[in-house]
Design an enzyme around this catalytic site. Structure first.
Site, PDB file in Angstrom:
ATOM      1  N   ARG A  93      39.359  37.802  31.107  1.00 47.37           N
ATOM      2  CA  ARG A  93      39.860  36.791  31.989  1.00 47.37           C
ATOM      3  C   ARG A  93      39.238  35.418  31.498  1.00 47.37           C
ATOM      4  O   ARG A  93      39.709  34.348  31.634  1.00 47.37           O
ATOM      5  CB  ARG A  93      39.344  37.138  33.182  1.00 47.37           C
ATOM      6  CG  ARG A  93      39.537  35.940  34.505  1.00 47.37           C
ATOM      7  CD  ARG A  93      39.024  36.360  35.933  1.00 47.37           C
ATOM      8  NE  ARG A  93      38.952  35.386  36.630  1.00 47.37           N
ATOM      9  CZ  ARG A  93      38.536  35.278  38.225  1.00 47.37           C
ATOM     10  NH1 ARG A  93      38.231  36.603  38.314  1.00 47.37           N
ATOM     11  NH2 ARG A  93      38.522  34.459  38.616  1.00 47.37           N
ATOM     12  N   ASN A 147      46.047  42.259  39.696  1.00 49.96           N
ATOM     13  CA  ASN A 147      46.935  41.027  39.804  1.00 49.96           C
ATOM     14  C   ASN A 147      47.556  40.929  38.182  1.00 49.96           C
ATOM     15  O   ASN A 147      47.045  41.904  37.314  1.00 49.96           O
ATOM     16  CB  ASN A 147      45.857  39.814  39.481  1.00 49.96           C
ATOM     17  CG  ASN A 147      45.761  39.155  41.112  1.00 49.96           C
ATOM     18  OD1 ASN A 147      46.782  39.114  41.843  1.00 49.96           O
ATOM     19  ND2 ASN A 147      44.603  39.031  41.422  1.00 49.96           N
ATOM     20  N   CYS A 169      47.574  41.441  49.072  1.00 50.72           N
ATOM     21  CA  CYS A 169      46.733  40.006  48.530  1.00 50.72           C
ATOM     22  C   CYS A 169      46.170  39.936  49.889  1.00 50.72           C
ATOM     23  O   CYS A 169      46.449  40.003  50.996  1.00 50.72           O
ATOM     24  CB  CYS A 169      47.610  39.126  48.075  1.00 50.72           C
ATOM     25  SG  CYS A 169      46.893  37.684  47.753  1.00 50.72           S
ATOM     26  N   HIS A 199      50.729  34.612  45.788  1.00 48.76           N
ATOM     27  CA  HIS A 199      50.090  33.372  45.542  1.00 48.76           C
ATOM     28  C   HIS A 199      50.960  32.177  45.234  1.00 48.76           C
ATOM     29  O   HIS A 199      50.719  31.064  44.611  1.00 48.76           O
ATOM     30  CB  HIS A 199      49.088  33.427  43.973  1.00 48.76           C
ATOM     31  CG  HIS A 199      48.167  34.338  44.206  1.00 48.76           C
ATOM     32  ND1 HIS A 199      47.228  34.877  43.081  1.00 48.76           N
ATOM     33  CD2 HIS A 199      47.652  35.158  45.146  1.00 48.76           C
ATOM     34  CE1 HIS A 199      46.389  35.584  43.600  1.00 48.76           C
ATOM     35  NE2 HIS A 199      46.452  35.795  44.660  1.00 48.76           N
ATOM     36  N   TYR A 255      46.910  28.466  46.736  1.00 47.42           N
ATOM     37  CA  TYR A 255      47.238  28.367  45.174  1.00 47.42           C
ATOM     38  C   TYR A 255      48.296  27.343  44.993  1.00 47.42           C
ATOM     39  O   TYR A 255      48.358  26.915  43.660  1.00 47.42           O
ATOM     40  CB  TYR A 255      47.784  29.883  44.843  1.00 47.42           C
ATOM     41  CG  TYR A 255      46.607  30.730  44.349  1.00 47.42           C
ATOM     42  CD1 TYR A 255      45.963  30.740  43.216  1.00 47.42           C
ATOM     43  CD2 TYR A 255      46.368  31.534  45.577  1.00 47.42           C
ATOM     44  CE1 TYR A 255      45.315  31.494  42.986  1.00 47.42           C
ATOM     45  CE2 TYR A 255      45.227  32.495  45.187  1.00 47.42           C
ATOM     46  CZ  TYR A 255      44.836  32.629  44.068  1.00 47.42           C
ATOM     47  OH  TYR A 255      43.609  33.502  43.684  1.00 47.42           O
TER      48      TYR A 255
HETATM   49  P1  NAD Z   1      37.052  44.455  37.215  1.00 47.62           P
HETATM   50  O1  NAD Z   1      36.992  43.614  36.053  1.00 47.62           O
HETATM   51  O2  NAD Z   1      35.799  44.753  37.717  1.00 47.62           O
HETATM   52  O3  NAD Z   1      37.723  45.604  36.639  1.00 47.62           O
HETATM   53  C1  NAD Z   1      38.023  46.672  37.815  1.00 47.62           C
HETATM   54  C2  NAD Z   1      37.881  48.047  36.831  1.00 47.62           C
HETATM   55  O4  NAD Z   1      39.067  48.071  36.394  1.00 47.62           O
HETATM   56  C3  NAD Z   1      36.971  48.086  35.801  1.00 47.62           C
HETATM   57  O5  NAD Z   1      35.751  48.760  36.108  1.00 47.62           O
HETATM   58  C4  NAD Z   1      37.526  48.315  34.612  1.00 47.62           C
HETATM   59  O6  NAD Z   1      36.688  49.094  33.759  1.00 47.62           O
HETATM   60  C5  NAD Z   1      38.775  48.927  35.189  1.00 47.62           C
HETATM   61  N1  NAD Z   1      39.837  49.246  34.125  1.00 47.62           N
HETATM   62  C6  NAD Z   1      40.295  48.507  33.204  1.00 47.62           C
HETATM   63  N2  NAD Z   1      41.195  48.931  32.530  1.00 47.62           N
HETATM   64  C7  NAD Z   1      41.783  50.009  33.275  1.00 47.62           C
HETATM   65  C8  NAD Z   1      42.401  50.907  33.230  1.00 47.62           C
HETATM   66  N3  NAD Z   1      43.485  50.883  32.331  1.00 47.62           N
HETATM   67  N4  NAD Z   1      42.493  52.203  33.881  1.00 47.62           N
HETATM   68  C9  NAD Z   1      41.587  52.368  34.887  1.00 47.62           C
HETATM   69  N5  NAD Z   1      40.719  51.466  35.000  1.00 47.62           N
HETATM   70  C10 NAD Z   1      40.600  50.286  34.422  1.00 47.62           C
HETATM   71  O7  NAD Z   1      37.902  43.609  38.272  1.00 47.62           O
HETATM   72  P2  NAD Z   1      37.759  43.221  39.697  1.00 47.62           P
HETATM   73  O8  NAD Z   1      37.226  41.695  39.568  1.00 47.62           O
HETATM   74  O9  NAD Z   1      37.144  44.159  40.689  1.00 47.62           O
HETATM   75  O10 NAD Z   1      39.337  43.140  39.903  1.00 47.62           O
HETATM   76  C11 NAD Z   1      40.218  44.158  40.084  1.00 47.62           C
HETATM   77  C12 NAD Z   1      41.517  43.703  40.234  1.00 47.62           C
HETATM   78  O11 NAD Z   1      41.930  43.438  41.440  1.00 47.62           O
HETATM   79  C13 NAD Z   1      41.890  42.571  39.191  1.00 47.62           C
HETATM   80  O12 NAD Z   1      43.074  42.899  38.500  1.00 47.62           O
HETATM   81  C14 NAD Z   1      42.012  41.412  40.231  1.00 47.62           C
HETATM   82  O13 NAD Z   1      42.690  40.438  39.635  1.00 47.62           O
HETATM   83  C15 NAD Z   1      42.416  41.955  41.284  1.00 47.62           C
HETATM   84  N6  NAD Z   1      42.041  41.369  42.773  1.00 47.62           N
HETATM   85  C16 NAD Z   1      43.318  41.183  43.480  1.00 47.62           C
HETATM   86  C17 NAD Z   1      43.203  40.585  44.619  1.00 47.62           C
HETATM   87  C18 NAD Z   1      44.512  40.480  45.462  1.00 47.62           C
HETATM   88  O14 NAD Z   1      44.416  39.583  46.297  1.00 47.62           O
HETATM   89  N7  NAD Z   1      45.607  41.281  45.136  1.00 47.62           N
HETATM   90  C19 NAD Z   1      42.004  40.244  45.034  1.00 47.62           C
HETATM   91  C20 NAD Z   1      40.899  40.454  44.200  1.00 47.62           C
HETATM   92  C21 NAD Z   1      41.061  41.189  43.045  1.00 47.62           C
HETATM   93  C1  G6P Z   2      41.772  35.715  45.820  1.00 52.01           C
HETATM   94  C2  G6P Z   2      43.090  36.335  45.237  1.00 52.01           C
HETATM   95  C3  G6P Z   2      43.052  37.214  44.224  1.00 52.01           C
HETATM   96  C4  G6P Z   2      42.115  36.941  42.993  1.00 52.01           C
HETATM   97  C5  G6P Z   2      40.654  36.628  43.743  1.00 52.01           C
HETATM   98  C6  G6P Z   2      39.818  35.944  42.643  1.00 52.01           C
HETATM   99  O1  G6P Z   2      41.129  36.787  46.613  1.00 52.01           O
HETATM  100  O2  G6P Z   2      43.850  36.804  46.385  1.00 52.01           O
HETATM  101  O3  G6P Z   2      44.121  37.775  43.885  1.00 52.01           O
HETATM  102  O4  G6P Z   2      41.916  37.972  42.150  1.00 52.01           O
HETATM  103  O5  G6P Z   2      40.860  35.546  44.739  1.00 52.01           O
HETATM  104  O6  G6P Z   2      38.576  36.089  43.102  1.00 52.01           O
HETATM  105  P1  G6P Z   2      37.161  35.930  42.045  1.00 52.01           P
HETATM  106  O7  G6P Z   2      36.124  35.982  42.876  1.00 52.01           O
HETATM  107  O8  G6P Z   2      37.438  37.120  41.068  1.00 52.01           O
HETATM  108  O9  G6P Z   2      37.323  34.694  41.420  1.00 52.01           O
HETATM  109 MN    MN Z   3      45.780  37.684  45.460  1.00 58.80          MN
END
Ligand code: NAD
Ligand code: G6P
Ligand code: MN
Length: 435
Positions: A93, A147, A169, A199, A255
């Site tokens: 990222r 995401n 989300c 978003h 967004y």
């Molecule tokens: P992170 O960097 O902590 O990753 C989470 C875990 O995924 C890590 O422990 C990593 O080792 C694991 N991982 C990576 N590749 C993998 C694979 N191929 N198989 C299994 N595990 C794997 O990420 P985070 O900050 O906790 O965010 C996790 C995800 O959720 C991201 O894609 C982020 O964008 C998403 N997210 C979405 C929303 C939403 O609104 N939908 C909100 C927050 C976060």
């Molecule tokens: C919001 C969005 C997520 C995004 C996150 C980022 O919750 O809905 O899709 O991944 O913000 O938060 P962060 O703390 O990782 O910047």
């Molecule tokens: Mn989101």
């Protein structure tokens, strides 16, 4: 009894998810929770997994919490599979955000060049998960949080053929709370209709008397005298231009700032970039602090500090959706789901993010119809861009990738599209098996 598998279990958001299940313990007869990660996330998985076990125990529950690097063992006979993984973790990222910014172009987790690259890295993985699911848990629901959630969900439904996929989300939940606070009316007394793509959605609001309150909310939130808040920790609160939003007649999401006031957002992002404080870099430090807390053997509840991440209320989406499917609760939720004519301006078979009740057979979106021309143009460009990104991700097609970069509103110009694409392809080559 339910078996729930979470892919990317080492995420710092896992306590949020566990808290959500505990809150719904009377609605969800959980037997097993499987947290899956990969070698690179093993340490995180062990730390946050131990914390998850403490939370379950403190709640007096006998749920089994399994930690594993064996995805197939976790998927076997699962009822629900939730995904929250980040291919390449936060270091990837950081590249998504910093490389475009080093060229003076917006770099963001899910938008512009960075968001397209997150899709390139993630879509092959989600399709691999679906291949395993076909064999190991053919009746399971896939609850995608990963995401860019809209594109990943579209790839899962349309290309993976996994119809039982719901994309989630937390942004709409924040907008609901914001409307309720601004109007001083409890959320359950308001009716919301969201429509668009992840978003990039707009919404309308009505009260119990049947009166539409959207214009009033535009004044209350985006009026000239108001101090505007995005209510999202990860988005800088640059003010929208009131007259434009007033003309739109719909409430934008946080967004939209990257598109409606791109220049101001870019200026701010460049300042962060120069200080070494892009959101990804800040989050990396927050994450390190969170894991220090999680290591405390006495901590058995979700710490307040997790609110510094943008994903608060995540469990109100994920766990409620699961509870609503399992119990046919028909909770009104915003889900990334198949369009099927809900938004008449977009293809039938694409994925849109829209409101509707979540039933035992999935999401049943309310009809939205058409957007006003000023919103129709940009959403059609955005959806066409997304479809092109997905095609590029699946086929490793350089021409399609360049085309997506060229039409993405946040990438200025064809020469810049090629420069950024080429540089990002090199930076991320370890996570791009298809290219
Ligand atoms: P992170 O960097 O902590 O990753 C989470 C875990 O995924 C890590 O422990 C990593 O080792 C694991 N991982 C990576 N590749 C993998 C694979 N191929 N198989 C299994 N595990 C794997 O990420 P985070 O900050 O906790 O965010 C996790 C995800 O959720 C991201 O894609 C982020 O964008 C998403 N997210 C979405 C929303 C939403 O609104 N939908 C909100 C927050 C976060
Ligand atoms: C919001 C969005 C997520 C995004 C996150 C980022 O919750 O809905 O899709 O991944 O913000 O938060 P962060 O703390 O990782 O910047
Ligand atoms: Mn989101």
């Amino acid at each position: 009894a339910l078996k729930i598998a979470t892919i990317g279990g080492g995420s710092s958001y896992t306590p949020e998810l566990i808290e959500g299940y505990i809150k719904r313990k009377d609605e969800l007869p959980i037997k097993e929770i499987w947290l899956v990660d990969i070698e690179a996330g093993k340490e995180k998985l062990e730390t946050v997994g131990a914390m998850a076990k403490r939370m379950v125990k403190a709640a007096g529950l006998d749920w089994e919490v399994h930690l594993t690097l064996d995805r197939r063992a976790a998927l076997k006979d699962a009822d629900f599979v939730s995904t929250q993984f980040r291919v390449g973790l936060l270091d990837a990222r950081i590249k998504d955000e910093r490389i475009p910014l080093s060229h003076g172009v917006l770099g963001q987790e899910t938008n512009g060049a960075g968001g397209m690259f997150k899709a390139f890295r993630t879509i092959p993985v989600i399709l691999g998960i679906i291949e395993d699911m076909k064999e190991l848990c053919p009746d399971a629901w896939l609850v995608n949080f990963t995401n860019p959630a809209g594109m990943v969900t579209e790839a899962a439904i349309k290309h993976g053929g996994w119809k039982k996929t719901a994309g989630l989300c937390n942004v709409p939940i924040g907008h609901r709370k914001q409307a309720s606070e601004k109007l001083g009316i409890p959320e359950e007394d308001l009716f919301f209709k969201f429509a668009g793509i992840n978003h990039f959605h707009w919404h309308r609001v009505w009260d119990k008397e049947g009166k539409e309150r959207t214009q009033e909310l535009i004044d209350l939130i985006y009026g000239p005298q108001e101090e505007q808040e995005s209510h999202l920790k990860n988005i800088w609160d640059a003010p929208y231009h009131y007259e434009q939003i007033k003309d739109l007649g719909l409430l934008p999401c946080g967004y939209h700032r990257y598109y409606y006031i791109e220049d101001e957002m870019l200026k701010h992002s460049i300042e962060e970039f120069e200080k070494g404080e892009t959101r990804a870099q800040v989050v990396k430090e927050t994450e390190a602090r969170l894991f220090e807390l999680y290591k405390d053997p006495n901590l058995d509840y979700k710490p307040k500090e997790l609110e510094q991440r943008g994903g608060t209320h995540y469990s109100d989406a994920a766990c409620e959706l699961i509870a609503s499917i399992y119990n046919d609760k028909r909770t009104d939720m915003v889900v990334s789901t198949e369009n099927n004519g809900t938004i008449t301006d977009l293809p039938y078979d694409c994925v849109v993010e829209v409101s509707g009740p979540v039933t035992a057979h999935g999401h049943e979106p309310y009809n939205w119809g058409a957007f006003p021309p000023a919103a129709r143009g940009i959403i059609q460009v955005m959806k066409g861009m997304e479809e092109t990104v997905i095609r590029a991700a699946i086929n490793g097609d350089y021409g399609a990738a360049l085309h997506a970069f060229t039409i993405n509103p946040l990438v200025p110009g064809g020469a810049m599209a090629k420069t950024l694409l080429d540089e990002l392809l090199i930076a991320h080559k370890d996570h791009l098996p298809n290219f």
